[in-house]
Design a protein around this motif. Sequence first.
Motif, short mmCIF file in Angstrom:
data_model
loop_
_atom_site.label_atom_id
_atom_site.label_comp_id
_atom_site.label_asym_id
_atom_site.label_seq_id
_atom_site.Cartn_x
_atom_site.Cartn_y
_atom_site.Cartn_z
N HIS A 20 0.87 -1.18 0.00
CA HIS A 20 0.00 0.00 0.00
C HIS A 20 0.90 1.23 0.00
CE1 HIS A 20 -2.87 3.05 1.34
NE2 HIS A 20 -1.93 3.43 2.18
N GLU A 21 0.63 2.17 -0.91
CA GLU A 21 1.31 3.46 -0.94
C GLU A 21 0.25 4.52 -1.12
OE1 GLU A 21 5.57 2.70 -2.91
OE2 GLU A 21 3.90 2.45 -4.30
N ASP A 22 0.41 5.68 -0.43
CA ASP A 22 -0.60 6.73 -0.57
C ASP A 22 0.00 8.11 -0.63
OD1 ASP A 22 -0.33 7.75 2.13
OD2 ASP A 22 -1.52 6.06 2.82
N SER A 23 -0.87 9.10 -0.89
CA SER A 23 -0.43 10.48 -1.09
C SER A 23 0.05 11.14 0.20
CB SER A 23 -1.55 11.31 -1.71
OG SER A 23 -2.74 11.23 -0.95
N ASP A 24 -0.15 10.52 1.36
CA ASP A 24 0.40 11.02 2.62
C ASP A 24 1.81 10.50 2.86
OD1 ASP A 24 -1.80 12.53 3.23
OD2 ASP A 24 -2.62 11.14 4.70
N GLY A 25 2.33 9.70 1.92
CA GLY A 25 3.69 9.17 2.05
C GLY A 25 3.78 7.86 2.80
N LYS A 26 2.64 7.27 3.14
CA LYS A 26 2.64 5.98 3.84
C LYS A 26 2.96 4.87 2.85
CE LYS A 26 -0.54 7.00 7.59
NZ LYS A 26 -1.33 8.17 7.30
N SER A 27 3.75 3.93 3.30
CA SER A 27 4.07 2.74 2.52
C SER A 27 4.06 1.57 3.49
CB SER A 27 5.45 2.91 1.88
OG SER A 27 5.80 1.76 1.16
N GLU A 28 3.19 0.61 3.27
CA GLU A 28 3.00 -0.47 4.24
C GLU A 28 2.70 -1.76 3.49
OE1 GLU A 28 3.02 -1.39 8.30
OE2 GLU A 28 2.86 0.69 7.67
N LEU A 29 3.27 -2.86 3.94
CA LEU A 29 3.02 -4.16 3.35
C LEU A 29 1.80 -4.79 4.00
CD1 LEU A 29 4.28 -6.02 1.21
CD2 LEU A 29 5.48 -7.17 3.06
N ILE A 30 0.77 -5.11 3.21
CA ILE A 30 -0.45 -5.75 3.69
C ILE A 30 -0.30 -7.25 3.45
CG2 ILE A 30 -2.97 -5.81 3.47
CD1 ILE A 30 -1.72 -3.05 4.26
N SER A 31 -0.71 -8.06 4.44
CA SER A 31 -0.53 -9.51 4.36
C SER A 31 -1.70 -10.20 5.06
CB SER A 31 0.78 -9.90 5.04
OG SER A 31 0.68 -9.71 6.44
N PRO A 32 -1.75 -11.53 5.08
CA PRO A 32 -2.83 -12.19 5.82
C PRO A 32 -2.84 -11.83 7.31
CG PRO A 32 -1.84 -13.72 4.30
CD PRO A 32 -0.98 -12.48 4.28
N THR A 33 -1.72 -11.40 7.87
CA THR A 33 -1.69 -11.03 9.29
C THR A 33 -1.69 -9.52 9.52
OG1 THR A 33 0.72 -11.16 9.33
CG2 THR A 33 -0.50 -13.15 9.95
N LYS A 34 -1.78 -8.72 8.44
CA LYS A 34 -1.85 -7.27 8.58
C LYS A 34 -2.87 -6.73 7.60
CE LYS A 34 0.63 -3.19 9.51
NZ LYS A 34 1.86 -2.75 10.08
N ASN A 35 -3.96 -6.16 8.12
CA ASN A 35 -5.05 -5.61 7.33
C ASN A 35 -4.99 -4.09 7.34
OD1 ASN A 35 -7.31 -8.04 7.06
ND2 ASN A 35 -5.93 -8.23 8.77
N MET A 36 -5.70 -3.46 6.39
CA MET A 36 -5.72 -2.01 6.31
C MET A 36 -7.11 -1.54 5.93
SD MET A 36 -4.12 0.72 3.70
CE MET A 36 -5.46 0.30 2.62
N LEU A 37 -7.54 -0.42 6.51
CA LEU A 37 -8.79 0.23 6.13
C LEU A 37 -8.48 1.70 5.89
CD1 LEU A 37 -11.86 0.17 5.74
CD2 LEU A 37 -12.08 0.69 8.16
N MET A 38 -8.85 2.18 4.71
CA MET A 38 -8.58 3.57 4.35
C MET A 38 -9.89 4.28 4.09
SD MET A 38 -6.25 5.09 1.25
CE MET A 38 -7.36 4.61 -0.04
N GLY A 39 -10.12 5.40 4.75
CA GLY A 39 -11.27 6.25 4.48
C GLY A 39 -10.81 7.40 3.60
#
Length: 113
Positions: A20-39
Amino acid sequence: MYEHFNDEILSYMYHGNMLHEDSDGKSELISPTKNMLMGAEKSFFHQESASIFSCPYRANLNPEVQFAERMIEQNGDWTLISVPKELNAPLVLRQQIAVFDVNGKSGRAVELP
């Protein structure tokens, strides 16, 4: 990257990884043990694939990104992934939708929550 308005985007992986990469500069690896929710209520850009999209209960809320670690157990028990804040899940979805996950064993019946 692509733009979103008034979307709730749940990234949830069964297998593998997704960046996951976004316009706020966040970069995070999503996996079966790490979920993400973006509003992404106001203009927000991100880049990834394999997500679940829904509309929030109201337009033009502040954008936010949430990450949650989780354990995966193959015991047939349902796990809350994302729900409205009143139900106290790891990821708070701004909509009246509940997302559950279950990991069971082959041949074993699983009942709905």
